[in-house]
Design an enzyme around this catalytic site. Structure first.
Site, short mmCIF file in Angstrom:
data_model
loop_
_atom_site.label_atom_id
_atom_site.label_comp_id
_atom_site.label_asym_id
_atom_site.label_seq_id
_atom_site.Cartn_x
_atom_site.Cartn_y
_atom_site.Cartn_z
N CYS A 222 44.12 30.89 43.86
CA CYS A 222 44.95 31.78 43.01
C CYS A 222 46.40 31.64 43.48
O CYS A 222 46.75 30.63 44.09
CB CYS A 222 44.44 33.22 43.05
N ASN B 118 46.36 34.13 47.34
CA ASN B 118 45.16 34.06 48.20
C ASN B 118 44.91 35.37 48.94
O ASN B 118 44.40 35.38 50.07
CB ASN B 118 45.27 32.87 49.19
N CYS C 80 44.06 38.32 46.63
CA CYS C 80 43.30 39.16 45.67
C CYS C 80 42.15 38.37 45.04
O CYS C 80 41.00 38.50 45.46
CB CYS C 80 44.23 39.70 44.58
N ARG C 81 42.45 37.55 44.02
CA ARG C 81 41.38 36.93 43.24
C ARG C 81 40.58 35.87 44.00
O ARG C 81 39.34 35.89 43.96
CB ARG C 81 41.97 36.33 41.96
N SER C 82 41.27 34.91 44.64
CA SER C 82 40.50 33.83 45.26
C SER C 82 39.68 34.29 46.47
O SER C 82 38.55 33.82 46.65
CB SER C 82 41.36 32.60 45.58
N ASP D 145 45.67 38.65 36.92
CA ASP D 145 46.23 38.98 38.23
C ASP D 145 46.23 40.51 38.39
O ASP D 145 46.91 41.21 37.63
CB ASP D 145 47.66 38.43 38.28
P1 4NP Z 1 46.41 36.75 43.87
O1 4NP Z 1 47.35 38.02 43.54
O2 4NP Z 1 47.13 35.54 43.35
O3 4NP Z 1 45.16 37.05 43.09
O4 4NP Z 1 46.21 36.74 45.37
C1 4NP Z 1 48.68 38.12 43.88
C2 4NP Z 1 49.04 38.42 45.17
C3 4NP Z 1 50.39 38.56 45.50
C4 4NP Z 1 51.34 38.40 44.52
C5 4NP Z 1 51.00 38.11 43.21
C6 4NP Z 1 49.65 37.96 42.90
N1 4NP Z 1 52.73 38.58 44.85
O5 4NP Z 1 53.57 38.54 43.94
O6 4NP Z 1 53.04 38.78 46.04
#
Ligand code: 4NP
Length: 165
Positions: A21, A24, A26-28, A137
């Site tokens: 993702c 790294n 939340c989703r992954s 997201d």
């Molecule tokens: P992820 O979510 O891609 O599912 O881990 C996010 C985590 C952090 C951010 C955006 C999405 N950020 O903007 O810091």
């Protein structure tokens, strides 16, 4: 599936799977945890990892909302730490599952040949073939977004587990 000898191929062939993702956190890592849980229950011969296309959260534990959503399902992801996707991952992994179109573009941009590109797939296409759906997201939303992510990645993980059998 079995080879000519009747010996099951899955005992011989370890499939290496990477979930990707943006951050790294939340989703992954949620996909990593859900698929690790299913692989353990179903005794799949797989190696699993996850990574982010950005280095923004490198070394961090998963987001607390991801951890608690997963803990509510009795899945512990507190051992996971964020790392950035690298070009070497194309050779280390057989399947690279990205969570959304943006991750897809970022990963494909690092590929140096068609064999690398062929490894990259939107994860939800495992559950909903040809639909090209994104795992939304959840970072800037509330807990319900994490629950929705859990439902989507569980559907995709169950389909993937069936495919690997
Ligand atoms: P992820 O979510 O891609 O599912 O881990 C996010 C985590 C952090 C951010 C955006 C999405 N950020 O903007 O810091």
């Amino acid at each position: 599936m079995s080879g000519n000898s009747g010996f099951p191929l899955f005992l011989l062939t370890m499939q290496k799977i990477l979930f990707v993702c943006l951050g790294n956190i939340c989703r992954s890592p949620m996909a990593h945890g859900v698929f690790r849980d299913i692989a353990c229950t179903q005794k799949l011969n797989v190696e699993i990892d996850s990574a982010g296309t950005s280095d923004h959260h490198t070394g961090e534990a998963p987001d607390s909302r991801a951890v608690s959503t997963m803990a509510n399902k009795n899945i512990d992801i507190t051992d996971l730490r964020a790392r950035q996707f690298t070009r070497e991952d194309f050779d280390r992994f057989d399947f690279i599952y990205v969570m959304d179109d943006s991750n897809y573009k970022n990963v494909i941009a690092l590929a140096s040949n068609q064999s690398h590109r062929n490894k990259v797939t939107l994860f939800l296409n495992e559950a909903f073939p040809g639909k090209n759906q994104n795992v939304p997201d959840p970072y800037f939303g509330g807990d319900e977004g994490f629950e929705h992510v859990y439902e989507l990645i569980t559907a995709a993980s169950l389909s993937l587990a069936e495919k690997l059998k």
